[in-house]
Motif scaffolding. Structure first.
Motif, PDB file in Angstrom:
ATOM      1  N   GLY A   1      -0.880  -0.560 -10.185  1.00 19.46           N
ATOM      2  CA  GLY A   1      -1.324  -1.521  -9.174  1.00 19.46           C
ATOM      3  C   GLY A   1      -0.222  -2.353  -8.559  1.00 19.46           C
ATOM      4  N   GLU A   2       0.909  -2.507  -9.274  1.00 20.52           N
ATOM      5  CA  GLU A   2       1.968  -3.409  -8.797  1.00 20.52           C
ATOM      6  C   GLU A   2       2.678  -2.903  -7.544  1.00 20.52           C
ATOM      7  OE1 GLU A   2       4.211  -0.276  -9.995  1.00 20.52           O
ATOM      8  OE2 GLU A   2       2.705  -1.220 -11.260  1.00 20.52           O
ATOM      9  N   ILE A   3       2.497  -1.632  -7.189  1.00 19.31           N
ATOM     10  CA  ILE A   3       3.171  -1.148  -5.978  1.00 19.31           C
ATOM     11  C   ILE A   3       2.707  -1.921  -4.748  1.00 19.31           C
ATOM     12  CG2 ILE A   3       3.538   1.158  -6.937  1.00 19.31           C
ATOM     13  CD1 ILE A   3       1.274   2.183  -5.195  1.00 19.31           C
ATOM     14  N   TYR A   4       1.491  -2.457  -4.805  1.00 20.23           N
ATOM     15  CA  TYR A   4       0.952  -3.182  -3.652  1.00 20.23           C
ATOM     16  C   TYR A   4       1.402  -4.646  -3.607  1.00 20.23           C
ATOM     17  CZ  TYR A   4      -1.783   1.028  -3.385  1.00 20.23           C
ATOM     18  OH  TYR A   4      -2.148   2.348  -3.299  1.00 20.23           O
ATOM     19  N   SER A   5       2.195  -5.060  -4.579  1.00 15.60           N
ATOM     20  CA  SER A   5       2.856  -6.364  -4.481  1.00 15.60           C
ATOM     21  C   SER A   5       4.361  -6.195  -4.363  1.00 15.60           C
ATOM     22  CB  SER A   5       2.526  -7.237  -5.698  1.00 15.60           C
ATOM     23  OG  SER A   5       2.925  -6.626  -6.907  1.00 15.60           O
ATOM     24  N   LEU A   6       4.940  -5.268  -5.108  1.00 21.30           N
ATOM     25  CA  LEU A   6       6.395  -5.111  -5.115  1.00 21.30           C
ATOM     26  C   LEU A   6       6.935  -4.587  -3.789  1.00 21.30           C
ATOM     27  CD1 LEU A   6       7.106  -3.695  -8.697  1.00 21.30           C
ATOM     28  CD2 LEU A   6       7.063  -6.063  -7.906  1.00 21.30           C
ATOM     29  N   PHE A   7       6.282  -3.596  -3.212  1.00 29.98           N
ATOM     30  CA  PHE A   7       6.800  -3.039  -1.964  1.00 29.98           C
ATOM     31  C   PHE A   7       6.643  -3.994  -0.771  1.00 29.98           C
ATOM     32  CE2 PHE A   7       6.471   1.090  -4.244  1.00 29.98           C
ATOM     33  CZ  PHE A   7       7.780   1.505  -4.053  1.00 29.98           C
ATOM     34  N   PRO A   8       5.478  -4.646  -0.576  1.00 31.10           N
ATOM     35  CA  PRO A   8       5.405  -5.627   0.517  1.00 31.10           C
ATOM     36  C   PRO A   8       6.384  -6.787   0.339  1.00 31.10           C
ATOM     37  CG  PRO A   8       3.210  -5.047  -0.227  1.00 31.10           C
ATOM     38  CD  PRO A   8       4.167  -4.452  -1.213  1.00 31.10           C
ATOM     39  N   ALA A   9       6.523  -7.284  -0.893  1.00 31.47           N
ATOM     40  CA  ALA A   9       7.446  -8.390  -1.136  1.00 31.47           C
ATOM     41  C   ALA A   9       8.879  -7.971  -0.848  1.00 31.47           C
ATOM     42  CB  ALA A   9       7.326  -8.881  -2.578  1.00 31.47           C
ATOM     43  N   THR A  10       9.259  -6.775  -1.271  1.00 26.53           N
ATOM     44  CA  THR A  10      10.607  -6.275  -1.013  1.00 26.53           C
ATOM     45  C   THR A  10      10.838  -6.098   0.476  1.00 26.53           C
ATOM     46  OG1 THR A  10      10.516  -5.083  -3.125  1.00 26.53           O
ATOM     47  CG2 THR A  10      12.263  -4.467  -1.592  1.00 26.53           C
TER      48      THR A  10
ATOM     49  N   PHE B   1       7.387   4.816  -2.499  1.00 26.34           N
ATOM     50  CA  PHE B   1       5.988   4.417  -2.359  1.00 26.34           C
ATOM     51  C   PHE B   1       5.084   5.653  -2.413  1.00 26.34           C
ATOM     52  CE2 PHE B   1       3.549   0.735  -0.190  1.00 26.34           C
ATOM     53  CZ  PHE B   1       2.375   1.081  -0.841  1.00 26.34           C
ATOM     54  N   VAL B   2       5.461   6.714  -1.696  1.00 22.10           N
ATOM     55  CA  VAL B   2       4.666   7.943  -1.711  1.00 22.10           C
ATOM     56  C   VAL B   2       4.569   8.504  -3.127  1.00 22.10           C
ATOM     57  CG1 VAL B   2       4.582  10.349  -0.948  1.00 22.10           C
ATOM     58  CG2 VAL B   2       5.148   8.556   0.685  1.00 22.10           C
ATOM     59  N   MET B   3       5.684   8.544  -3.814  1.00 24.96           N
ATOM     60  CA  MET B   3       5.698   9.085  -5.183  1.00 24.96           C
ATOM     61  C   MET B   3       4.767   8.300  -6.097  1.00 24.96           C
ATOM     62  SD  MET B   3       9.738   9.873  -5.796  1.00 24.96           S
ATOM     63  CE  MET B   3      10.556  11.241  -4.978  1.00 24.96           C
ATOM     64  N   MET B   4       4.834   6.978  -6.013  1.00 26.00           N
ATOM     65  CA  MET B   4       4.022   6.155  -6.902  1.00 26.00           C
ATOM     66  C   MET B   4       2.548   6.151  -6.503  1.00 26.00           C
ATOM     67  SD  MET B   4       5.770   5.070  -9.372  1.00 26.00           S
ATOM     68  CE  MET B   4       4.450   4.016  -9.975  1.00 26.00           C
ATOM     69  N   ALA B   5       2.272   6.167  -5.209  1.00 23.55           N
ATOM     70  CA  ALA B   5       0.886   6.092  -4.754  1.00 23.55           C
ATOM     71  C   ALA B   5       0.109   7.352  -5.069  1.00 23.55           C
ATOM     72  CB  ALA B   5       0.846   5.813  -3.250  1.00 23.55           C
TER      73      ALA B   5
ATOM     74  N   LEU C   1      -3.731   7.264  -6.551  1.00 21.45           N
ATOM     75  CA  LEU C   1      -4.837   7.653  -5.684  1.00 21.45           C
ATOM     76  C   LEU C   1      -5.634   8.804  -6.282  1.00 21.45           C
ATOM     77  CD1 LEU C   1      -3.189   7.416  -2.140  1.00 21.45           C
ATOM     78  CD2 LEU C   1      -4.875   5.879  -3.157  1.00 21.45           C
ATOM     79  N   VAL C   2      -4.944   9.717  -6.948  1.00 22.00           N
ATOM     80  CA  VAL C   2      -5.648  10.810  -7.629  1.00 22.00           C
ATOM     81  C   VAL C   2      -6.573  10.233  -8.694  1.00 22.00           C
ATOM     82  CG1 VAL C   2      -5.376  12.771  -9.194  1.00 22.00           C
ATOM     83  CG2 VAL C   2      -3.931  12.591  -7.161  1.00 22.00           C
ATOM     84  N   ALA C   3      -6.069   9.283  -9.482  1.00 20.13           N
ATOM     85  CA  ALA C   3      -6.883   8.660 -10.520  1.00 20.13           C
ATOM     86  C   ALA C   3      -8.062   7.905  -9.914  1.00 20.13           C
ATOM     87  CB  ALA C   3      -6.027   7.718 -11.360  1.00 20.13           C
ATOM     88  N   THR C   4      -7.815   7.211  -8.801  1.00 18.42           N
ATOM     89  CA  THR C   4      -8.868   6.442  -8.149  1.00 18.42           C
ATOM     90  C   THR C   4      -9.988   7.338  -7.645  1.00 18.42           C
ATOM     91  OG1 THR C   4      -7.307   4.737  -7.464  1.00 18.42           O
ATOM     92  CG2 THR C   4      -9.380   4.875  -6.251  1.00 18.42           C
ATOM     93  N   ALA C   5      -9.624   8.404  -6.961  1.00 18.77           N
ATOM     94  CA  ALA C   5     -10.620   9.280  -6.357  1.00 18.77           C
ATOM     95  C   ALA C   5     -11.256  10.229  -7.354  1.00 18.77           C
ATOM     96  CB  ALA C   5      -9.972  10.088  -5.225  1.00 18.77           C
ATOM     97  N   GLN C   6     -10.515  10.603  -8.402  1.00 16.73           N
ATOM     98  CA  GLN C   6     -10.962  11.682  -9.277  1.00 16.73           C
ATOM     99  C   GLN C   6     -11.354  11.227 -10.673  1.00 16.73           C
ATOM    100  OE1 GLN C   6     -11.424  14.120  -7.566  1.00 16.73           O
ATOM    101  NE2 GLN C   6      -9.670  15.105  -6.615  1.00 16.73           N
ATOM    102  N   LEU C   7     -11.396   9.927 -10.927  1.00 21.56           N
ATOM    103  CA  LEU C   7     -11.651   9.472 -12.291  1.00 21.56           C
ATOM    104  C   LEU C   7     -12.998   9.970 -12.813  1.00 21.56           C
ATOM    105  CD1 LEU C   7     -10.312   7.832 -14.520  1.00 21.56           C
ATOM    106  CD2 LEU C   7     -11.599   5.838 -13.738  1.00 21.56           C
ATOM    107  N   THR C   8     -14.029   9.884 -11.987  1.00 19.93           N
ATOM    108  CA  THR C   8     -15.341  10.378 -12.417  1.00 19.93           C
ATOM    109  C   THR C   8     -15.340  11.886 -12.654  1.00 19.93           C
ATOM    110  OG1 THR C   8     -16.525   8.550 -11.338  1.00 19.93           O
ATOM    111  CG2 THR C   8     -17.776  10.556 -11.782  1.00 19.93           C
ATOM    112  N   PRO C   9     -14.824  12.700 -11.706  1.00 17.20           N
ATOM    113  CA  PRO C   9     -14.751  14.141 -11.989  1.00 17.20           C
ATOM    114  C   PRO C   9     -13.911  14.477 -13.214  1.00 17.20           C
ATOM    115  CG  PRO C   9     -14.492  13.746  -9.638  1.00 17.20           C
ATOM    116  CD  PRO C   9     -14.471  12.404 -10.305  1.00 17.20           C
ATOM    117  N   ILE C  10     -12.795  13.746 -13.430  1.00 17.19           N
ATOM    118  CA  ILE C  10     -11.956  14.002 -14.611  1.00 17.19           C
ATOM    119  C   ILE C  10     -12.748  13.730 -15.884  1.00 17.19           C
ATOM    120  CG2 ILE C  10      -9.963  13.151 -15.917  1.00 17.19           C
ATOM    121  CD1 ILE C  10      -8.570  12.674 -13.210  1.00 17.19           C
TER     122      ILE C  10
END
Length: 432
Positions: free
Chosen positions: A342-351, A237-241, A245-254
Motif C-alpha cells: 500500500g505504501e507505493i501510493y504515498s511514497l511515489f506521490p511524495a517523491t 511504480f509499474v513493477m510494484m503495482a 493489483l493482481v492480489a486486489t482483483a484476484q483474491l477471491t478467485p485465488i
C-alpha cells in the motif's frame, strides 16, 4: 504560477477558513468513498459470473478498464485541479462515482458493464487527483505523511464495508448492492467536495528539518517528462503495482482455487471464513501502511524506505506462494502483502512532489500515477496464467521478482539520480 492563481480565486481566498488539516480530513473521507470501486470489486466477480456465465477473465476486463481510465486520465484531471481548484472537479466526480455503480446494477451485457467501469474510472481518478494533489500542496513539510493519510482513505476505506457489501450481495443480490452503495458513496463525495480548497501562492508551511530531497524549482509536466528520474520512478511504480493489483482483483478467485475461501479462521478472538477475514484485515493494513511508510520516509528518506518496503513485499509474496493453502497462513500473509504494497501510493506521490515542486503537483503526480494503469494491463493475464498448469505459483514468483528489482532500483538508480537533479551542485556530496 500567476495564471494558476488567477484561475481559482475563490478556492485560494477561502482556503485558510478551514485550515490545512481540515482539508486533509476532507480528502481522506472523499478517498474512502471511492475505495470500493477498486477494492470491493473482487466481491462482485463470482456473483456476476454465476448470473451471466461470461467467464472470470471477461468480467475482469471491466476491472482493467476501470484502472486504465482511473489512472490514465488523472494527468488531465490533475491539470484541471491545478487550473480551477479541487472543488469543481470534486463535485463533478461525485456524480460520476454514483453513476458508475448504478450502471453496473443494470448491466446485463459486458459492454454495459465495461461502460460502468469507464464512468467509475473517470470519477475515481478525478477524486484521487484532487485529493492527493491538494495534500501535496498543503503539506510540503510532511508530504510523505499527508500523501499517506490521503491514500489511506483509498486503501482502508472499504474495510468497514466488506461485511455489509458481502451480506447485502447474499441477501439482496449484487445488483441492489451496486445501486445502493453507489448512490451513497457518490453523494458523500459530492457534498464534501464543495469545501475543498487549494492553498494560495502566499501559503508557506511551517519550517521542518528532514532528510527528503526538496527541489529548488517548479517543474511543468512536460519538463518533468524530460528527466530520467521520472522514468525510473515510473518503471518502479509499474513493477510494484502489478503484484498488488493482481492480489486486489484476484483474491477471491485465488482463495476459491486454493479451496480455503470458506474455511474458518480464528484470530484475535474472532472466527470468520478465511476470505472474509483476509479481505477485512487486508484493507486495514493496506490503509495503515500508507501513512506509516510515508511518515517513515519523511525521516529516513524516500529511497531508503522504498528499499525496505519493496523487499518486504517480495518476501511476503513468496511466502504466500508456499503457505497460502493454509487458511490461517493465507489470512496473515495476505495482510502482510497488502501492508508492504500500500505504501507505493504515498511514497511515489511524495517523491514526485519533493522532486518537481508544488505548483503543478496534481498534474505531475497524475502522470506518475498512470503507471498503475500500465500495471493493470497484466491483471487479466494473471487469470490466464492462474488457470494453467503453473497456476498461481507462477504468478507469485513473477510478482516477487518485480518487487526485488524495484527495491534495488530505489538505491542504485533513483537515489543518485534524484540527488543530482535536485542539487546538481552537490551531486558529489553526502548521501541524502
Amino acid at each position: 504560477m500567476t495564471e494558476l492563481a488567477a484561475a481559482a480565486p475563490v478556492d485560494h481566498a477561502r482556503a485558510p477558513a478551514l485550515g490545512r488539516w481540515w482539508q486533509l480530513i476532507l480528502g481522506v473521507i472523499c478517498m474512502s468513498m471511492i475505495a470500493n470501486l477498486q477494492y470491493g470489486w473482487t466481491l462482485f466477480v463470482n456473483p456476476i459470473n454465476d448470473r451471466y456465465h461470461w467467464g472470470r477473465p471477461a468480467i475482469q476486463v471491466a476491472f482493467t478498464i476501470f484502472i486504465l481510465t482511473e489512472t490514465w486520465l488523472v494527468p488531465l484531471e490533475g491539470y484541471l485541479v491545478d487550473r480551477f481548484g479541487p472543488k469543481l472537479i470534486g463535485v463533478i466526480a461525485g456524480i460520476l462515482v454514483a453513476a458508475a455503480w448504478v450502471i453496473n446494477s443494470f448491466a446485463s451485457t459486458l459492454p454495459v458493464l465495461y461502460a460502468g467501469a469507464v464512468v467509475g474510472g473517470i470519477g475515481a481518478g478525478a477524486v484521487y487527483g484532487a485529493c492527493v494533489g491538494n495534500a501535496l500542496k498543503w503539506f510540503p513539510d510532511r508530504r510523505g505523511l499527508a500523501a499517506g493519510l490521503t491514500a489511506m482513505g483509498f486503501g482502508a476505506g472499504s474495510a468497514l464495508t466488506v461485511f455489509p457489501i458481502a451480506a447485502m450481495i447474499k441477501t439482496q443480490g449484487y445488483e441492489a448492492t451496486f445501486f445502493k452503495f453507489g448512490i451513497a458513496q457518490g453523494a458523500v463525495v459530492f457534498l464534501l467536495a464543495w469545501f475543498l480548497r487549494a492553498p494560495g501562492d502566499g501559503f508557506k508551511a511551517p519550517a521542518k528539518a528532514g532528510v527528503a530531497v526538496a527541489t529548488t524549482r517548479e517543474y511543468r509536466p512536460v519538463e518533468m517528462l524530460r528527466t530520467p528520474v521520472f522514468w525510473v520512478m515510473y518503471v518502479m511504480f509499474v513493477m510494484m503495482a502489478t503484484g498488488g493489483l493482481v492480489a486486489t482483483a484476484q483474491l477471491t478467485p485465488i482463495a476459491k482455487d486454493f479451496g480455503i475461501a470458506d474455511s474458518p479462521v480464528r484470530l484475535i478472538g474472532l472466527t470468520l471464513p478465511a476470505l472474509t477475514f483476509a479481505l477485512s484485515l487486508d484493507r486495514i493494513l493496506n490503509g495503515v501502511s500508507r501513512p506509516f511508510f510515508g511518515w517513515v520516509s519523511d525521516r529516513l528518506g524516500r529511497e531508503n524506505t522504498m528499499f525496505v518496503a519493496f523487499a518486504l513485499e517480495g518476501a511476503c509474496v513468496l511466502l504466500l506462494s508456499q503457505f497460502g493453502r493454509n487458511p490461517t497462513a493465507f489470512v496473515l500473509i495476505t495482510a502482510l502483502v497488502y501492508f508492504a504494497w500500500g505504501e507505493i501510493y504515498s511514497l511515489f506521490p511524495a517523491t514526485c512532489g519533493d522532486t518537481y515542486g508544488r505548483t503543478f503537483a496534481s498534474a505531475n503526480a497524475g502522470l506518475l500515477y498512470t503507471a498503475k494503469g500500465t500495471a493493470a494491463l497484466l491483471v487479466p493475464l494473471s487469470s490466464v496464467i492462474g488457470a494453467t498448469t503453473g497456476g498461481w505459483h507462477t504468478v507469485f514468483i513473477g510478482a516477487a521478482v518485480l518487487n526485488f528489482i524495484a527495491a534495488a532500483l530505489a538505491l542504485v538508480a533513483l537515489k543518485p539520480l534524484r540527488r543530482r537533479l535536485s542539487h546538481p551542485e552537490r551531486s558529489e556530496g553526502s548521501a541524502v
